[in-house]
Design a protein around this motif. Structure first.
Motif, PDB file in Angstrom:
ATOM      1  N   TYR A   1       0.771  -1.355  -0.099  1.00 41.72           N
ATOM      2  CA  TYR A   1       0.169   0.080   0.150  1.00 41.72           C
ATOM      3  C   TYR A   1       0.896   1.021   0.033  1.00 41.72           C
ATOM      4  O   TYR A   1       0.442   2.420  -0.558  1.00 41.72           O
ATOM      5  CB  TYR A   1      -1.004  -0.046   1.065  1.00 41.72           C
ATOM      6  N   PHE A   2       1.989   1.295   0.423  1.00 43.35           N
ATOM      7  CA  PHE A   2       3.055   2.406   0.287  1.00 43.35           C
ATOM      8  C   PHE A   2       3.316   2.562  -1.178  1.00 43.35           C
ATOM      9  O   PHE A   2       3.463   3.681  -1.697  1.00 43.35           O
ATOM     10  CB  PHE A   2       4.073   2.060   1.157  1.00 43.35           C
ATOM     11  N   ALA A   3       3.659   1.439  -1.828  1.00 45.59           N
ATOM     12  CA  ALA A   3       3.860   1.293  -2.915  1.00 45.59           C
ATOM     13  C   ALA A   3       2.757   2.153  -3.862  1.00 45.59           C
ATOM     14  O   ALA A   3       2.853   2.754  -4.953  1.00 45.59           O
ATOM     15  CB  ALA A   3       4.280   0.082  -3.833  1.00 45.59           C
ATOM     16  N   ARG A   4       1.519   1.691  -3.554  1.00 47.67           N
ATOM     17  CA  ARG A   4       0.490   2.271  -4.372  1.00 47.67           C
ATOM     18  C   ARG A   4       0.178   3.626  -4.089  1.00 47.67           C
ATOM     19  O   ARG A   4      -0.026   4.470  -4.904  1.00 47.67           O
ATOM     20  CB  ARG A   4      -0.746   1.770  -3.751  1.00 47.67           C
ATOM     21  N   PHE A   5       0.415   4.160  -2.818  1.00 48.28           N
ATOM     22  CA  PHE A   5       0.586   5.891  -2.519  1.00 48.28           C
ATOM     23  C   PHE A   5       1.488   6.476  -3.313  1.00 48.28           C
ATOM     24  O   PHE A   5       1.602   7.316  -3.837  1.00 48.28           O
ATOM     25  CB  PHE A   5       0.545   5.970  -0.976  1.00 48.28           C
ATOM     26  N   LEU A   6       2.839   5.798  -3.306  1.00 44.61           N
ATOM     27  CA  LEU A   6       3.850   6.458  -3.726  1.00 44.61           C
ATOM     28  C   LEU A   6       3.778   6.647  -5.484  1.00 44.61           C
ATOM     29  O   LEU A   6       4.097   7.644  -6.041  1.00 44.61           O
ATOM     30  CB  LEU A   6       5.151   5.559  -3.597  1.00 44.61           C
ATOM     31  N   ALA A   7       3.260   5.191  -6.042  1.00 43.27           N
ATOM     32  CA  ALA A   7       2.986   5.353  -7.625  1.00 43.27           C
ATOM     33  C   ALA A   7       1.841   6.449  -7.830  1.00 43.27           C
ATOM     34  O   ALA A   7       2.068   7.159  -8.801  1.00 43.27           O
ATOM     35  CB  ALA A   7       2.550   4.056  -8.194  1.00 43.27           C
ATOM     36  N   TRP A   8       0.827   6.897  -6.865  1.00 40.13           N
ATOM     37  CA  TRP A   8       0.059   7.787  -7.355  1.00 40.13           C
ATOM     38  C   TRP A   8       0.909   9.071  -7.184  1.00 40.13           C
ATOM     39  O   TRP A   8       0.454   9.955  -7.885  1.00 40.13           O
ATOM     40  CB  TRP A   8      -1.270   7.670  -6.235  1.00 40.13           C
ATOM     41  N   ALA A   9       1.389   9.157  -6.229  1.00 45.67           N
ATOM     42  CA  ALA A   9       1.942  10.461  -6.005  1.00 45.67           C
ATOM     43  C   ALA A   9       3.170  11.161  -7.349  1.00 45.67           C
ATOM     44  O   ALA A   9       3.084  11.978  -7.695  1.00 45.67           O
ATOM     45  CB  ALA A   9       3.004  10.590  -4.880  1.00 45.67           C
ATOM     46  N   LEU A  10       3.703   9.683  -7.747  1.00 43.59           N
ATOM     47  CA  LEU A  10       4.590  10.040  -8.871  1.00 43.59           C
ATOM     48  C   LEU A  10       3.848  10.233 -10.061  1.00 43.59           C
ATOM     49  O   LEU A  10       4.331  11.112 -10.778  1.00 43.59           O
ATOM     50  CB  LEU A  10       5.634   8.777  -9.089  1.00 43.59           C
ATOM     51  N   LEU A  11       2.778   9.710 -10.296  1.00 41.70           N
ATOM     52  CA  LEU A  11       2.065  10.044 -11.503  1.00 41.70           C
ATOM     53  C   LEU A  11       1.275  11.288 -11.391  1.00 41.70           C
ATOM     54  O   LEU A  11       1.359  11.977 -12.647  1.00 41.70           O
ATOM     55  CB  LEU A  11       0.985   9.080 -11.459  1.00 41.70           C
ATOM     56  N   SER A  12       1.102  11.812 -10.363  1.00 41.91           N
ATOM     57  CA  SER A  12       0.503  13.026 -10.178  1.00 41.91           C
ATOM     58  C   SER A  12       1.358  14.041 -10.552  1.00 41.91           C
ATOM     59  O   SER A  12       0.941  15.341 -11.063  1.00 41.91           O
ATOM     60  CB  SER A  12      -0.096  13.239  -8.791  1.00 41.91           C
ATOM     61  N   ARG A  13       2.755  13.815 -10.448  1.00 35.89           N
ATOM     62  CA  ARG A  13       3.629  14.706 -11.017  1.00 35.89           C
ATOM     63  C   ARG A  13       4.154  14.543 -12.298  1.00 35.89           C
ATOM     64  O   ARG A  13       5.274  15.171 -12.887  1.00 35.89           O
ATOM     65  CB  ARG A  13       4.855  14.550 -10.002  1.00 35.89           C
ATOM     66  N   GLY A  14       3.562  13.506 -12.867  1.00 35.48           N
ATOM     67  CA  GLY A  14       4.241  13.109 -14.325  1.00 35.48           C
ATOM     68  C   GLY A  14       5.089  12.358 -14.691  1.00 35.48           C
ATOM     69  O   GLY A  14       5.774  12.048 -15.511  1.00 35.48           O
ATOM     70  N   LEU A  15       5.682  11.732 -13.297  1.00 34.95           N
ATOM     71  CA  LEU A  15       6.792  10.779 -13.428  1.00 34.95           C
ATOM     72  C   LEU A  15       6.302   9.310 -13.616  1.00 34.95           C
ATOM     73  O   LEU A  15       6.224   8.634 -12.954  1.00 34.95           O
ATOM     74  CB  LEU A  15       7.614  10.914 -11.917  1.00 34.95           C
ATOM     75  N   LYS A  16       6.203   9.041 -15.021  1.00 36.40           N
ATOM     76  CA  LYS A  16       5.483   7.835 -15.185  1.00 36.40           C
ATOM     77  C   LYS A  16       6.576   6.570 -15.114  1.00 36.40           C
ATOM     78  O   LYS A  16       5.993   5.615 -14.579  1.00 36.40           O
ATOM     79  CB  LYS A  16       5.119   7.979 -16.744  1.00 36.40           C
TER      80      LYS A  16
ATOM     81  N   ARG B   1       7.748   1.450 -11.788  1.00 34.75           N
ATOM     82  CA  ARG B   1       8.502   0.568 -10.869  1.00 34.75           C
ATOM     83  C   ARG B   1       7.681   0.356  -9.536  1.00 34.75           C
ATOM     84  O   ARG B   1       7.542  -0.949  -9.159  1.00 34.75           O
ATOM     85  CB  ARG B   1       9.736   1.214 -10.412  1.00 34.75           C
ATOM     86  N   TRP B   2       6.940   1.365  -8.936  1.00 33.97           N
ATOM     87  CA  TRP B   2       6.241   1.017  -7.601  1.00 33.97           C
ATOM     88  C   TRP B   2       5.066   0.429  -7.906  1.00 33.97           C
ATOM     89  O   TRP B   2       4.379  -0.323  -7.170  1.00 33.97           O
ATOM     90  CB  TRP B   2       5.984   2.386  -7.071  1.00 33.97           C
ATOM     91  N   ASN B   3       4.222   0.615  -9.023  1.00 32.51           N
ATOM     92  CA  ASN B   3       3.087  -0.214  -9.527  1.00 32.51           C
ATOM     93  C   ASN B   3       3.522  -1.696  -9.614  1.00 32.51           C
ATOM     94  O   ASN B   3       2.431  -2.426  -9.386  1.00 32.51           O
ATOM     95  CB  ASN B   3       2.552   0.552 -10.994  1.00 32.51           C
ATOM     96  N   ALA B   4       4.524  -1.773 -10.370  1.00 32.60           N
ATOM     97  CA  ALA B   4       5.059  -3.432 -10.387  1.00 32.60           C
ATOM     98  C   ALA B   4       5.095  -4.068  -9.142  1.00 32.60           C
ATOM     99  O   ALA B   4       4.465  -5.059  -8.892  1.00 32.60           O
ATOM    100  CB  ALA B   4       6.350  -3.398 -11.413  1.00 32.60           C
TER     101      ALA B   4
END
Length: 245
Positions: free
Chosen positions: A36-51, A56-59
């Motif tokens: 769930y930390f990875a889920r949160f961090l992936a969302w945070a990175l995506l919101s900044r455009g860092l696809k 990596r965190w989504n995987a």
């Protein structure tokens, strides 16, 4: 250096950590926290455009979710046993019904989740529409199990509050009886705190299946934080249990 390494390896915290991670439940809660930390961090990175970084965190999130399904194989039987024990014990009717409902909800969720896992690893293949239905029904059972757990906590907290109030208002003339009353009060307060803790955990966890079945529309940031907090809360319970062994 050897002395420092020895102290770190044999430190009580290290030993307790090994006790926690030596159990399937302890590993599951740790994996869940990272998931769930990875889920949160992936969302945070995506919101900044860092696809690329988010991928990596989504995987990691996806692989941990799949690993946890494997860890839970056979766990539905534990919940069936809990149902049987609840049927054989006497107690408050409302609490007993809520306990049975909670365990049946978790049994249904974990049973269907096994089919989700088997389909994901291609042990057998379900039609996409069938796989989606199975996954959605699994989340419905999960949602129902948490609802029953919340109901159980409310009923139990009310009963414990009444018992504490009754004991506090009673008068005891003998010293031995006073000591006994204080011991009962301590046990009741401890049980009430544990019930409140579980209630808080459930109130955060319930948004996860609620989002999966479309009852709410929370983003992955909120859901990731809810899952991370409840995972750490559950891991804390395992940590305390390990210290008593």
């Amino acid at each position: 250096m050897a002395s420092v390494a020895s102290q770190l390896i044999l430190h009580p915290v290290t030993s307790r950590s090994l006790k926690v991670l030596g159990t399937t439940l302890g590993r599951d809660k740790l994996y869940r926290a990272v998931q769930y930390f990875a889920r949160f961090l992936a969302w945070a990175l995506l919101s900044r455009g860092l696809k690329i970084e988010a991928a990596r965190w989504n995987a990691l999130k996806s692989h941990l979710a799949l690993a946890r399904k494997l860890l839970r194989l056979g766990k539905p039987l534990e919940h069936l046993q809990a149902v049987m024990r609840a049927l054989q014990t006497s107690g408050e009717t409302g609490e007993q019904i809520a306990t049975i409902g909670r365990q049946l909800g978790y049994f249904g969720y974990l049973t269907l989740d096994t089919f989700v896992w088997a389909n994901t690893v291609k042990f057998f293949n379900l039609k996409p529409s069938t796989a989606e239905k199975v996954n959605k029904n699994a989340n419905r059972f999960w949602f129902a199990g948490i609802l029953f757990s919340i109901t159980h906590s409310l009923l139990k907290a009310g009963r414990l509050a009444n018992e504490i109030k009754k004991l506090q208002g009673s008068a005891w003339s003998e010293k031995g009886a006073e000591v006994e009353r204080n011991d009962k009060l301590r046990d009741l307060r401890s049980a009430r705190e544990a019930t409140r803790y579980q209630f808080t955990l459930d109130m955060l966890d319930i948004w996860l299946p609620a989002a999966n079945i479309g009852l709410v529309n929370f983003n992955d940031g909120i859901l990731g934080l809810c899952g991370l907090i409840t995972s750490l809360m559950a891991l804390r319970q395992q940590w305390i249990a390990a210290s008593k062994k």
